[in-house]
Design a protein around this motif. Structure first.
Motif, PDB file in Angstrom:
ATOM      1  N   TYR A  14      -3.823   5.447  -5.578  1.00 60.27           N
ATOM      2  CA  TYR A  14      -2.871   5.652  -4.484  1.00 60.27           C
ATOM      3  C   TYR A  14      -1.694   6.438  -5.065  1.00 60.27           C
ATOM      4  O   TYR A  14      -0.620   5.901  -5.336  1.00 60.27           O
TER       5      TYR A  14
ATOM      6  N   HIS B  99      -4.833  -0.247  -7.710  1.00 62.77           N
ATOM      7  CA  HIS B  99      -4.799   0.869  -6.761  1.00 62.77           C
ATOM      8  C   HIS B  99      -4.085   2.063  -7.398  1.00 62.77           C
ATOM      9  O   HIS B  99      -3.251   2.702  -6.756  1.00 62.77           O
TER      10      HIS B  99
ATOM     11  N   THR C 289       0.825  -1.204   0.000  1.00 62.68           N
ATOM     12  CA  THR C 289       0.000   0.000   0.000  1.00 62.68           C
ATOM     13  C   THR C 289       0.864   1.261   0.000  1.00 62.68           C
ATOM     14  O   THR C 289       0.505   2.273  -0.604  1.00 62.68           O
TER      15      THR C 289
END
Length: 318
Positions: free
Chosen positions: A132, A129, A121
């Motif tokens: 992000y 993602h 992450t």
């Protein structure tokens, strides 16, 4: 006897510019007389030219400085010579090198304490993602293993300062970051378009896209620069760069061949994107200025920069 990089005259006692590393005659020894690429970053009149007795005297650079310089109470204390950020001027390549290893250490720490999901992450650019946005940057400095970061570090250590000396620190930083971001996003975007995204998505980490951009710029500036592959085999830089480009193209077009030699998890397209950006930018900025013809260990400071042969192997995963 040395030759002036600006006018070509021969000098028994030449001058060497401490900002660009070039060799000049007495007439062209000052930075402003040889169009030194470091002039656009010189922003320290208060530390060198101003005695400090007249606080109302400001240079044009100070009055038209960047946002940080215009913040109340800061002045040139951040970006001027002697300021906090001023220490990185001329050393951005080494700063990025340090950030790569710091990020790699943080990957290991976060992975051990919070798990792989938390690590990804923070540091991995993933197709599932893409919003992000911090990973657009952090993924450049993150790496997939020790050999990956070691290969990128060697190339950045030897070649990065040469390009930074020519372009200036600000442009070098922009080149490195922009090419790194575009290489990562380009690889992920192409994987989505080509339908090569697996059930778990596609992800990318590493500075290889930015490293290839640096190689591209230096290849345009001095294609005949002699480097030593594996610290032993002398080859011109253009051949070194072309070899990696050919390998990247072949492995991108034939993933099976890449997998057969343990290169199946490498973002070869990211390498090519970075290289194209570097070649284009090098073509744009190239001027008739001398770039070192050889890198070798030892010796004093000079146009050859830190000294040392070209790195073995080259970039890793990206």
């Amino acid at each position: 006897m040395a030759q002036c990089d600006e006018c070509g005259s021969h000098e028994n006692l030449p001058y060497q510019c401490r900002r660009c590393g070039g060799t000049f005659c007495a007439e062209h020894r000052l930075p402003e007389n040889h169009d030194c690429p470091g002039l656009d970053e010189w922003n320290d009149p208060s530390g060198v030219f101003d005695s400090g007795f007249d606080g109302g005297v400001q240079s044009e650079n100070e009055r038209s400085g960047g946002l940080l310089d215009r913040l109340p109470g800061l002045g040139g204390s951040l970006t001027g010579t002697g300021g906090v950020l001023g220490y990185f001027r001329g050393n951005v390549a080494y700063l990025f090198l340090a950030l790569m290893w710091i990020t790699f250490a943080l990957q290991l720490i976060v992975g051990a304490l919070a798990g792989r999901a938390a690590m990804e992450t923070l540091f991995v650019l993933r197709s599932d993602h893409l919003l992000y946005v911090w990973t657009w940057i952090t993924s450049i400095f993150a790496h997939g293993g020790l050999y990956h970061i070691a290969g990128n570090s060697i190339v950045l250590y030897f070649f990065g300062p040469l390009v930074e000396r020519y372009t200036g620190s600000k442009r070098f930083a922009a080149l490195f970051l922009v090419s790194g971001v575009l290489a990562g996003l380009g690889f992920v975007g192409a994987s989505i378009v080509l339908g090569s995204v697996g059930p778990t998505g596609v992800s990318v980490v590493g500075a290889s896209g930015a490293i290839f951009a640096v190689l591209g710029v230096l290849t345009v500036l001095n294609p005949g620069l002699r480097i030593y592959l594996y610290f032993i085999i002398p080859i011109p830089l253009w051949l070194f760069t072309a070899g990696f480009a050919v390998i990247s193209v072949l492995f991108f077009l034939s993933p099976q061949s890449a997998s057969s030699v343990g290169q199946g998890n490498v973002a070869h397209l990211a390498h090519l994107i970075g290289l194209v950006i570097g070649l284009a930018y090098g073509k744009r900025i190239k001027q008739p200025r001398r770039v070192p013809d050889r890198l070798s260990f030892g010796g004093g400071r000079g146009p050859g920069g830190p000294g040392g042969p070209g790195g073995p192997g080259g970039p890793g995963r990206r």
